[in-house]
Motif scaffolding. Structure first.
Motif, PDB file in Angstrom:
ATOM      1  N   ILE A 133      -2.910   7.058  -0.148  1.00  0.00           N
ATOM      2  CA  ILE A 133      -3.037   6.343   1.117  1.00  0.00           C
ATOM      3  C   ILE A 133      -4.472   5.862   1.295  1.00  0.00           C
ATOM      4  CG2 ILE A 133      -1.185   7.652   2.232  1.00  0.00           C
ATOM      5  CD1 ILE A 133      -3.317   9.306   3.659  1.00  0.00           C
ATOM      6  N   ALA A 134      -4.618   4.868   2.142  1.00  0.00           N
ATOM      7  CA  ALA A 134      -5.943   4.410   2.560  1.00  0.00           C
ATOM      8  C   ALA A 134      -5.903   4.161   4.056  1.00  0.00           C
ATOM      9  CB  ALA A 134      -6.336   3.133   1.826  1.00  0.00           C
ATOM     10  N   LEU A 135      -6.972   4.515   4.741  1.00  0.00           N
ATOM     11  CA  LEU A 135      -7.080   4.294   6.174  1.00  0.00           C
ATOM     12  C   LEU A 135      -8.427   3.633   6.435  1.00  0.00           C
ATOM     13  CD1 LEU A 135      -5.353   4.776   8.670  1.00  0.00           C
ATOM     14  CD2 LEU A 135      -6.496   6.958   8.995  1.00  0.00           C
ATOM     15  N   LEU A 136      -8.384   2.393   6.903  1.00  0.00           N
ATOM     16  CA  LEU A 136      -9.590   1.615   7.129  1.00  0.00           C
ATOM     17  C   LEU A 136      -9.823   1.436   8.620  1.00  0.00           C
ATOM     18  CD1 LEU A 136      -8.437   0.762   4.247  1.00  0.00           C
ATOM     19  CD2 LEU A 136      -9.740  -1.344   4.560  1.00  0.00           C
ATOM     20  N   TYR A 137     -11.040   1.687   9.043  1.00  0.00           N
ATOM     21  CA  TYR A 137     -11.478   1.428  10.411  1.00  0.00           C
ATOM     22  C   TYR A 137     -12.172   0.076  10.362  1.00  0.00           C
ATOM     23  CZ  TYR A 137     -14.584   2.221  14.536  1.00  0.00           C
ATOM     24  OH  TYR A 137     -15.278   2.109  15.716  1.00  0.00           O
ATOM     25  N   THR A 144       0.009  -8.885  -3.016  1.00  0.00           N
ATOM     26  CA  THR A 144      -0.548  -8.371  -4.271  1.00  0.00           C
ATOM     27  C   THR A 144       0.454  -7.497  -5.020  1.00  0.00           C
ATOM     28  OG1 THR A 144      -1.450  -6.353  -3.246  1.00  0.00           O
ATOM     29  CG2 THR A 144      -2.851  -8.329  -3.238  1.00  0.00           C
ATOM     30  N   GLY A 145       1.444  -6.965  -4.287  1.00  0.00           N
ATOM     31  CA  GLY A 145       2.426  -6.089  -4.913  1.00  0.00           C
ATOM     32  C   GLY A 145       1.933  -4.682  -5.167  1.00  0.00           C
ATOM     33  N   LEU A 146       0.715  -4.380  -4.741  1.00  0.00           N
ATOM     34  CA  LEU A 146       0.135  -3.055  -4.995  1.00  0.00           C
ATOM     35  C   LEU A 146       0.518  -2.034  -3.919  1.00  0.00           C
ATOM     36  CD1 LEU A 146      -3.492  -4.044  -6.077  1.00  0.00           C
ATOM     37  CD2 LEU A 146      -1.687  -3.111  -7.554  1.00  0.00           C
ATOM     38  N   PHE A 147       0.939  -2.529  -2.748  1.00  0.00           N
ATOM     39  CA  PHE A 147       1.102  -1.640  -1.607  1.00  0.00           C
ATOM     40  C   PHE A 147       2.564  -1.522  -1.199  1.00  0.00           C
ATOM     41  CE2 PHE A 147      -3.063  -3.645  -1.376  1.00  0.00           C
ATOM     42  CZ  PHE A 147      -3.895  -2.538  -1.330  1.00  0.00           C
ATOM     43  N   GLN A 148       2.966  -0.293  -0.907  1.00  0.00           N
ATOM     44  CA  GLN A 148       4.308  -0.056  -0.380  1.00  0.00           C
ATOM     45  C   GLN A 148       4.356  -0.334   1.119  1.00  0.00           C
ATOM     46  OE1 GLN A 148       3.999   3.935  -1.493  1.00  0.00           O
ATOM     47  NE2 GLN A 148       4.678   3.666  -3.606  1.00  0.00           N
ATOM     48  N   ASN A 149       3.221  -0.161   1.783  1.00  0.00           N
ATOM     49  CA  ASN A 149       3.156  -0.301   3.230  1.00  0.00           C
ATOM     50  C   ASN A 149       1.775  -0.830   3.610  1.00  0.00           C
ATOM     51  OD1 ASN A 149       3.299  -0.054   5.997  1.00  0.00           O
ATOM     52  ND2 ASN A 149       4.065   2.043   5.991  1.00  0.00           N
ATOM     53  N   THR A 172      -0.147   2.430   2.027  1.00  0.00           N
ATOM     54  CA  THR A 172       0.343   3.421   1.068  1.00  0.00           C
ATOM     55  C   THR A 172       0.566   2.725  -0.264  1.00  0.00           C
ATOM     56  OG1 THR A 172       2.681   3.047   1.628  1.00  0.00           O
ATOM     57  CG2 THR A 172       1.498   4.712   2.904  1.00  0.00           C
ATOM     58  N   ASN A 173       0.347   3.466  -1.330  1.00  0.00           N
ATOM     59  CA  ASN A 173       0.452   2.881  -2.667  1.00  0.00           C
ATOM     60  C   ASN A 173       0.527   4.000  -3.696  1.00  0.00           C
ATOM     61  OD1 ASN A 173      -2.598   2.793  -1.642  1.00  0.00           O
ATOM     62  ND2 ASN A 173      -2.600   3.378  -3.817  1.00  0.00           N
ATOM     63  N   LYS A 174       0.758   3.645  -4.923  1.00  0.00           N
ATOM     64  CA  LYS A 174       0.632   4.586  -6.022  1.00  0.00           C
ATOM     65  C   LYS A 174      -0.841   4.655  -6.433  1.00  0.00           C
ATOM     66  CE  LYS A 174       4.815   6.031  -6.492  1.00  0.00           C
ATOM     67  NZ  LYS A 174       5.110   7.457  -6.188  1.00  0.00           N
ATOM     68  N   ASP A 175      -1.253   5.811  -6.886  1.00  0.00           N
ATOM     69  CA  ASP A 175      -2.652   6.019  -7.270  1.00  0.00           C
ATOM     70  C   ASP A 175      -2.929   5.307  -8.594  1.00  0.00           C
ATOM     71  OD1 ASP A 175      -5.255   7.088  -7.311  1.00  0.00           O
ATOM     72  OD2 ASP A 175      -4.582   8.732  -8.600  1.00  0.00           O
ATOM     73  N   MET A 197       4.144   3.671  13.536  1.00  0.00           N
ATOM     74  CA  MET A 197       4.682   3.674  12.173  1.00  0.00           C
ATOM     75  C   MET A 197       6.192   3.891  12.138  1.00  0.00           C
ATOM     76  SD  MET A 197       2.252   3.036  10.104  1.00  0.00           S
ATOM     77  CE  MET A 197       3.179   3.429   8.633  1.00  0.00           C
ATOM     78  N   THR A 198       6.802   4.160  13.286  1.00  0.00           N
ATOM     79  CA  THR A 198       8.228   4.500  13.326  1.00  0.00           C
ATOM     80  C   THR A 198       9.015   3.375  13.982  1.00  0.00           C
ATOM     81  OG1 THR A 198       7.663   6.846  13.521  1.00  0.00           O
ATOM     82  CG2 THR A 198       9.910   6.208  14.102  1.00  0.00           C
TER      83      THR A 198
END
Length: 531
Positions: free
Chosen positions: A497-501, A517-522, A460-463, A344-345
C-alpha cells in the motif's frame, strides 16, 4: 450572572419562553439576523445565538462574538454557519436533525399525489371558470412501483407511507442492508434496475459528490417511459435541463420539485412546463415541524449553558471539559479512522467493531465510538453528527460492537476500526503520538506510519519495482505536491500500500493516469476534516 441568548430569527414564543423559564436572559429580535452589520455590533454581549436560516454566522460575526459559546440552529441544515470558524473560535454548533423528518416525507407523498392527478393545473383551470374534466386524466398510485433513492430517515418514512398506499416499493441505497430492507418490506435494488422499473422515483439523499447529478441525462434516459420524478431532498441531485428535455419529449410524464439547483429559484428549466409541480422549498414548512425544532433547539442550548450537557453538536462530541483535555486528539483520530473506511466502502455495512487497546481503553468510549461511527456515516450523509450517527447506523441495521484490551503491542494505546460487509472486512488502526497528532499505523494488516492530512491518496498494488517512481513522476508532471509519502507491504512481492498526504484534492484526470498504468489495484483519493 445568568447566561444571555439572542434569538435573531423567527422562533416561536413558546421556544423563547423555555429560555426564560430556565433562568436564561433572552433577547428576541426575529429580524436582526438579516442585518449583518447590526448583528456583528451586538453579538459580543451574548453567550448563545439561536437561529433558523436567515442569520448567517460568518467568520466576521464569530470574530465579534467574544462571549459566544453556542449557536443553535432550529432545523437540520447549517450551511449558514461557518462551522470551521466556529470550531476554531471554540463555539459549539448544534442543530435539530430529527425535528422535520415526518413533515418532509409527507410533502414528498403530497407532491407525488399532485403530479399523479395533475392537481395544481386542474385547480388553476377550475378557478379560471373552465370545466376541463377530460383534460386532466391522472394515474392511480395503487399498484405502481415507487423507486426510492436513499432509504435513510426520511426515505424510510416515505417507504412506509407508500406501502400504506399499496405501492410496490423498491429502494437504492448502498448502505441499506438486506436485513434492514426486509424489515422495511422494501426490495433492495441497484440504481439501474430502479430506473428501469419505477413508475415514480423520489429522492431522499444529501447532496455530496457521490449523489450530485445522480439523475443525470444518461440515467434519466434509462428510466421507464411515463415515469414521474419527485425531488424534495436537495437541489443538484437531478440534471434539470435534461429533465426538461425529457418532459417535453414525453418520455417523463411529470415531475414535482420542492428544491432546485439554484435557490431562490426565480428562473428554472422546469418552470412553465405542463405537469410539473413546483413549491418553494416547503419540505419542513409545517406548524408542527417549525415548533418542534424551535423547542428542541431552546432545550439543547439551555442544557448546555446551564449544565454543560452537549446534544446534537456538529463540531464536538459529548464529553466533559476534563475529558476533552485528554481525549481531544483521540476523538479526532477516531473520526479519521471512520472516515477512511467510510470512504473506502461502497457496499452495505453489516457491522462496525472498534477495538481500544492500552490506555485508550480507560477513556470515554461512548464519545470515541460516536466519533468513529460519525466518520464512517459522514461519507454518505454529511448531516450526520456524533449524536445522530449511532441512530443512523441503527436505522440501517448496522451492528456496533467494541472490544477493550490491555496493551498488546509497541504502542501504549491505539484504536482499531473494522467494518464488515457482505463480501469483506476492512480495518485500519491508529494512535496519537506525543506531539498530539493522530497517525495511521496499520491498514489491511500492513504496518505503516502515516501522518493524517486533509487531502490524501491511498493506493494498493503488488510489491514490485517502480511504484514510488510512478507515483512521484505522475504527481510531479501534473503539479500535485506531496507533503508526506508512506509505504507498507505485507511480504516481499506481496500486497503493498501507499498513503500520500498531498496539498490539494487529487484531480480526476491524474487519478485516471495512475489507473491507466495498470500497476494499481486501487487508486482512492481521500478527504479528512482537520482541526
Amino acid at each position: 450572572m445568568a447566561p444571555k441568548v439572542l434569538v435573531s430569527d423567527k422562533l416561536s414564543e413558546t421556544a423563547v419562553q423555555i429560555f426564560r423559564d430556565r433562568g436564561i436572559e433572552v433577547d428576541f429580535e426575529p429580524t436582526l439576523g438579516k442585518d449583518k452589520e447590526k448583528l456583528a455590533e451586538v453579538i459580543g454581549k451574548y453567550d448563545g445565538l439561536a437561529i433558523r436560516s436567515a442569520t448567517k454566522v460568518t467568520p466576521k460575526i464569530l470574530e465579534a462574538a467574544t462571549n459566544l459559546k453556542v449557536v443553535g440552529r432550529a432545523g437540520i441544515g447549517t450551511d449558514n454557519v461557518d462551522k470551521v470558524a466556529a470550531s476554531k473560535k471554540g463555539v459549539i454548533v448544534m442543530n435539530t436533525p430529527f425535528g422535520n423528518m415526518i413533515t418532509t416525507a409527507e410533502h414528498a407523498i403530497a407532491m407525488m399525489f399532485a403530479v399523479a392527478r395533475q392537481i395544481p393545473e386542474a385547480s388553476e383551470s377550475t378557478h379560471a371558470g373552465k370545466w376541463e374534466k377530460s383534460k386532466f386524466m391522472g394515474v392511480e398510485l395503487t399498484g405502481k412501483t415507487l423507486g426510492v433513492i436513499g432509504a435513510g430517515n426520511i426515505g424510510g418514512i416515505v417507504c412506509d407511507r407508500a406501502r400504506g398506499l399499496k405501492m410496490k416499493v423498491i429502494a437504492f441505497d448502498p448502505f441499506l442492508s438486506e436485513e434492514k430492507a426486509e424489515k422495511m418490506q422494501v426490495e433492495k435494488v441497484e440504481l439501474d434496475e430502479l430506473l428501469s422499473r419505477a413508475d415514480f422515483i423520489t429522492l431522499h439523499v444529501p447532496l455530496i459528490d457521490a449523489t450530485r447529478n445522480i439523475l443525470s441525462r444518461e440515467n434519466l434516459e434509462k428510466t421507464k417511459k411515463g415515469v414521474r420524478i419527485i425531488n424534495c431532498a436537495r437541489g443538484g441531485l437531478v440534471d434539470e435541463e435534461a429533465l426538461a428535455d425529457l418532459l417535453k419529449s414525453g418520455h417523463v410524464a411529470g415531475a414535482a420539485f420542492d428544491v432546485f439547483a439554484e435557490e431562490p429559484a426565480t428562473e428554472n428549466p422546469l418552470f412553465g412546463l405542463p405537469n410539473v409541480v413546483c413549491t418553494p422549498h416547503l419540505g419542513a414548512a409545517t406548524t408542527e415541524a417549525q415548533e418542534n425544532v424551535a423547542l428542541q433547539v431552546a432545550e439543547q442550548m439551555a442544557d448546555y449553558l446551564l449544565t454543560g450537557a452537549v446534544t446534537n453538536a456538529l463540531n464536538m462530541p459529548s464529553v466533559t471539559a476534563e475529558e476533552a483535555k485528554i481525549m481531544g486528539p483521540w476523538l479526532e483520530l477516531a473520526e479519521h479512522l471512520g472516515a477512511f473506511v467510510g470512504q473506502m466502502t461502497d457496499e452495505p455495512i453489516k457491522a462496525i467493531n472498534i477495538t481500544y487497546d492500552g490506555l485508550v481503553a480507560d477513556m470515554n468510549l461512548d464519545a470515541l465510538g460516536c466519533s468513529a461511527i460519525a466518520g464512517v456515516m459522514k461519507s454518505v450523509n454529511p448531516d450526520v453528527n456524533v449524536v445522530s450517527a449511532p441512530v443512523v447506523a441503527a436505522d440501517r441495521g448496522i451492528q456496533i460492537s467494541r472490544t477493550t484490551q490491555a496493551k498488546s503491542g509497541v504502542f501504549d494505546a491505539y484504536i482499531k476500526l473494522t467494518v464488515v460487509t457482505e463480501n469483506r472486512e476492512r480495518s485500519i488502526a491508529g494512535t496519537v503520538f506525543s506531539d498530539g497528532k493522530p497517525r495511521f499505523i496499520q491498514i489491511k494488516g500492513i504496518n505503516i506510519d502515516a501522518e493524517v492530512g486533509e487531502h490524501m491518496l491511498y493506493t494498493t498494488n503488488k510489491d514490485v519495482p517502480g511504484i514510488i517512481g510512478t507515483l512521484g513522476q505522475t504527481m510531479g508532471e501534473n503539479g500535485v505536491n506531496i507533503a508526506n509519502f508512506t509505504l507498507g507491504r505485507a511480504t516481499e512481492g506481496g500486497d503493498a500500500i501507499a498513503l500520500l498526504y498531498i496539498d490539494a484534492p487529487l484531480p480526476e484526470d491524474v487519478r485516471q493516469k495512475l489507473v491507466g498504468t495498470g500497476l494499481f489495484q486501487n487508486v482512492s483519493p481521500l478527504h479528512f476534516n482537520i482541526g
